[in-house]
Structure formats: structure tokens, C-alpha cells
Design a protein around this motif. Structure first.
Motif, short mmCIF file in Angstrom:
data_model
loop_
_atom_site.label_atom_id
_atom_site.label_comp_id
_atom_site.label_asym_id
_atom_site.label_seq_id
_atom_site.Cartn_x
_atom_site.Cartn_y
_atom_site.Cartn_z
N SER A 109 15.03 -87.85 82.98
CA SER A 109 14.90 -89.25 83.32
C SER A 109 13.62 -89.43 84.11
CB SER A 109 16.07 -89.72 84.19
OG SER A 109 17.25 -89.71 83.45
N ALA A 151 7.35 -79.38 83.56
CA ALA A 151 8.04 -80.67 83.66
C ALA A 151 8.56 -80.91 85.08
CB ALA A 151 9.19 -80.74 82.66
N ARG A 152 8.98 -79.83 85.71
CA ARG A 152 9.51 -79.93 87.07
C ARG A 152 8.48 -80.52 88.03
NH1 ARG A 152 13.39 -76.08 87.77
NH2 ARG A 152 12.12 -74.64 86.56
N LYS A 153 7.24 -80.31 87.70
CA LYS A 153 6.18 -80.76 88.62
C LYS A 153 5.80 -82.23 88.45
CE LYS A 153 4.17 -76.15 89.00
NZ LYS A 153 3.77 -75.32 87.84
N VAL A 154 6.26 -82.83 87.39
CA VAL A 154 5.93 -84.25 87.18
C VAL A 154 6.72 -85.11 88.17
CG1 VAL A 154 5.94 -86.15 85.53
CG2 VAL A 154 5.49 -83.81 84.74
N ARG A 155 5.98 -85.84 88.98
CA ARG A 155 6.62 -86.60 90.05
C ARG A 155 7.57 -87.68 89.54
NH1 ARG A 155 6.36 -86.72 94.94
NH2 ARG A 155 4.97 -85.55 96.28
N ALA A 156 7.21 -88.28 88.43
CA ALA A 156 8.01 -89.39 87.92
C ALA A 156 9.37 -88.94 87.39
CB ALA A 156 7.24 -90.13 86.83
N VAL A 157 9.51 -87.65 87.14
CA VAL A 157 10.77 -87.12 86.61
C VAL A 157 11.77 -86.99 87.75
CG1 VAL A 157 11.91 -85.15 85.55
CG2 VAL A 157 9.68 -85.92 84.71
N ILE A 158 12.85 -87.75 87.69
CA ILE A 158 13.81 -87.71 88.79
C ILE A 158 15.06 -86.91 88.44
CG2 ILE A 158 13.06 -89.89 89.78
CD1 ILE A 158 15.60 -91.11 88.51
N GLU A 159 15.18 -86.52 87.19
CA GLU A 159 16.39 -85.81 86.79
C GLU A 159 16.07 -85.01 85.54
OE1 GLU A 159 19.87 -88.49 86.90
OE2 GLU A 159 20.63 -87.15 85.34
N MET A 160 16.67 -83.83 85.43
CA MET A 160 16.38 -83.00 84.27
C MET A 160 17.57 -82.10 84.02
SD MET A 160 12.81 -81.08 83.54
CE MET A 160 12.75 -79.93 84.89
N GLN A 195 21.85 -78.23 85.36
CA GLN A 195 21.22 -79.38 85.98
C GLN A 195 20.04 -78.83 86.75
OE1 GLN A 195 22.91 -82.39 85.59
NE2 GLN A 195 21.24 -83.52 86.50
N VAL A 196 18.86 -79.06 86.26
CA VAL A 196 17.71 -78.36 86.81
C VAL A 196 17.07 -79.11 87.96
CG1 VAL A 196 15.49 -77.37 86.31
CG2 VAL A 196 17.30 -77.25 84.62
N LYS A 197 16.85 -80.38 87.75
CA LYS A 197 16.22 -81.17 88.79
C LYS A 197 17.15 -82.34 89.04
CE LYS A 197 11.78 -83.35 89.89
NZ LYS A 197 10.36 -83.44 89.49
N HIS A 198 17.24 -82.76 90.27
CA HIS A 198 18.33 -83.69 90.55
C HIS A 198 17.96 -84.61 91.70
CE1 HIS A 198 23.00 -84.09 90.78
NE2 HIS A 198 22.42 -85.12 90.25
N ASP A 199 16.93 -85.38 91.54
CA ASP A 199 16.60 -86.37 92.56
C ASP A 199 15.90 -85.79 93.76
OD1 ASP A 199 18.37 -89.30 93.29
OD2 ASP A 199 17.83 -88.62 91.32
N GLU A 200 15.34 -84.60 93.65
CA GLU A 200 14.82 -83.99 94.86
C GLU A 200 13.42 -84.46 95.22
OE1 GLU A 200 15.81 -79.90 94.05
OE2 GLU A 200 17.84 -80.69 93.95
N SER A 201 12.46 -84.03 94.44
CA SER A 201 11.14 -84.56 94.71
C SER A 201 11.01 -85.85 93.93
CB SER A 201 10.08 -83.57 94.25
OG SER A 201 10.06 -83.50 92.86
N LEU A 202 10.42 -86.84 94.53
CA LEU A 202 10.43 -88.15 93.89
C LEU A 202 9.09 -88.82 94.01
CD1 LEU A 202 13.83 -88.54 95.36
CD2 LEU A 202 13.49 -89.21 93.02
N PRO A 203 8.86 -89.86 93.24
CA PRO A 203 7.51 -90.42 93.18
C PRO A 203 7.16 -91.28 94.38
CG PRO A 203 8.97 -91.69 91.81
CD PRO A 203 9.78 -90.56 92.37
N ILE A 253 11.06 -92.44 86.08
CA ILE A 253 10.95 -93.83 86.52
C ILE A 253 9.48 -94.22 86.62
CG2 ILE A 253 13.14 -93.88 87.75
CD1 ILE A 253 11.70 -93.46 90.31
#
Lengths: 155, 155
Positions: B112, B91-100, A146-154, B114
Motif C-alpha cells: 500500500s 521496496a522497503r526503502k520507499v517512503r510512500a510505502v506504508i504496508e507490505m 507481514q513485512v512492513k507495517h506502518d513503521e517508517s512513513l512519508p 499513500i
DNA sequence: ACTGAAAGAACTACTCG
DNA sequence: CGAGTAGTTCTTTCAGT
């Protein structure tokens, strides 16, 4: 549904909360460059507006011995009218399922389940997943990380 | 990694924390049928053992105007040795990505994202997703609802 | 109406038995 | 492990902008 517009102050507070919602109010206020009273009032409003729904503990399943996580894509039998509801109700009760979302498209449901090891996964899969009603097809993918998990958000 | 074994007391506390980690200690203690002091000590140990990693605020994106959530399955170009790392970093840097999350199998990554609405999604998809390096294939599914989300767990 | 300060209540961490 | 205490934090109220 009324859409809430955030200003810079809200955004700053939400960002801080994302990294750690347990931070004491004075610290939160300092980091946001605000007074504690102002932070309190903002938090109240965010809660009232339904932006902040609450908080959740982050548990490390691997440490508890759940080494296997699998993502399942389920396609349901479209010939049964109530297939969707009946499947969801049943799947919701499976303890190993930690996440579930529904889709618009060919695939109907995706769910994540955790297990102690591969034999444990096999058991759960056969006894608790394949017995769910109205399944037409399943595709499984084993999760590595699980690499990214709701941390930085838009925000 | 050492695997932590929980007893009934730990389990009861963790279940309560899952529903709301902000509950005051006295209340938690009452609900768990324990004294506050005992709950404190258990919490300390759970944190020390790495079971409890912290907590996170639950934000309702729909209320903030993010009406669209899409789940993307990405397959990477296997002819490029560093494709995986390079894709993930970008991909981690894309703000719209909330989960990976990453997978073992045909599909490499699921993410995912949004967006405010479908035009917004289109823009993000074209400008920020399709420009990510080493993509061989993408499959998108629009999320309708997040039904279960870490609440009841296999404790 | 919104902000900042202050007092009272509640909670947490700590020490001791 | 439980009880009590000291230190913080949260909440609420009040006055000012």
C-alpha cells in the motif's frame, strides 16, 4: 476537511510515537530535543487537529496460535443496488476478519482473515465467508509474512 | 514456537487494550472487573510471552493531506533467483510505502502506498515503484476506505 | 502568543502481608 | 493475590520572553 501542515517539531514527535507511543513524556522530550511541556502542547494540538487518532496494541497472532492469514479479494454482484452496504455490514461482524478495505475498480473489497490452521480456515471460509450476501467472485491469497507495517512513513 | 493459550481474563484485557492501550491501569482494572495489581501481572506475562509486542500510534493520513491510497499487487520475475530479496529490500526503502506483505501464490507481494494527490501518485509510481528491480507485472487498485482495522478480533 | 519551570495530582512499580 | 508505599510521570498553572 482542513489539511494540517506539520513543521519539523511535529514530524520529529510523530516519528518517535510511531516507534513507541508508550514512551514517557520526559524521554520523548529528550529524544526530540525539546522540553516536556512543549511536547505535551504539541501532542494536544495533534490530537485536537485529528492527526493523532489514538493508539493500538500490537498483538502477535502467531504466538496465539493463528498460523494462517489469508487475503481475500471480493467482487460483488453489481445487479443488486444495496449489495455493497449489505455485504460490508455482514462482513464486519465476522470475527476472523482483522482488516477490510474498499476499492475503486474491478475489485470491490479486500479483507484479511486469520485462522488457527488450514482446516480452521476452510471452516471459516465455508461457514462465514461464502455465506456473506451478494458475492460474485472471490480470490484468495495466503499471506506469508507481514513485512512492513506502518513503521517508517512519508512524514 | 510455543503457542500461548489465553484465559478469559487475558482476553478481556487484550480486548480493552485494542480499543485503547493508553488507558490508565486503574480504569482498565475497573472495566475488566479486576484489581490493578492483577492487570499488571497479566500484562507483564503477555509481554514476556511475546503476545503483546508494543503499541503504535494511529495517524490519520488524510488530515495530513495524503488523499490517495493505492494498493499494488506485484508479480516478480521468476527467472531471477534473488529477485524476491532484492525487490523487498528496495521496496522497503520507499517512503510512500506504508504496508507490505508477501504471498504464497501467483501474486508475490502486495503493498500500500499513500500520496498527496493523483499527480503525486503518478510521480511516485513512475519514479519509485516502476524502478524497483525484477518486476514482471503490477496491478493497482485505488483504496476508497479502510473500513475495519484490527479492532474486533477473534479473541 | 508561545515557551519553560514548578507544584500538585495521578499513575505505576514494588514490596510486604 | 490484594494492599499500601515510594518513585515517576502527567497535568496544570504561572511567570517570562
Amino acid at each position: 476537511m482542513r489539511i494540517i501542515m506539520l513543521d519539523d517539531v511535529d514530524r520529529r514527535i510523530l516519528r518517535l510515537l510511531q516507534s513507541d507511543p508508550a514512551q514517557p513524556l520526559p524521554e520523548l522530550a529528550t529524544l526530540a530535543g525539546l522540553t516536556p511541556a512543549r511536547v505535551t502542547r504539541r501532542l494536544d494540538r495533534l490530537r485536537q487537529d485529528g492527526v493523532l487518532l489514538g493508539q493500538r496494541a500490537i498483538i502477535d497472532w502467531r504466538v496465539l496460535g493463528y498460523a494462517v492469514e489469508v487475503s481475500l479479494r471480493v467482487t460483488l454482484d453489481k445487479t443488486v443496488p444495496r449489495a455493497f452496504d449489505e455485504f460490508m455490514d455482514a462482513a464486519r461482524k465476522v470475527r476472523a476478519v482483522i482488516e477490510m478495505q474498499t476499492f475503486l475498480g474491478r475489485v470491490d473489497v479486500r479483507l484479511s482473515l486469520i485462522a488457527r490452521d488450514l482446516p480452521d480456515y476452510q471452516r471459516i471460509y465455508r461457514a462465514e465467508i461464502l455465506t456473506l450476501p451478494h458475492i460474485a467472485d472471490i480470490e484468495a491469497l495466503m499471506t506469508v509474512a507481514q513485512v512492513k507495517h506502518d513503521e517508517s512513513l512519508p512524514l
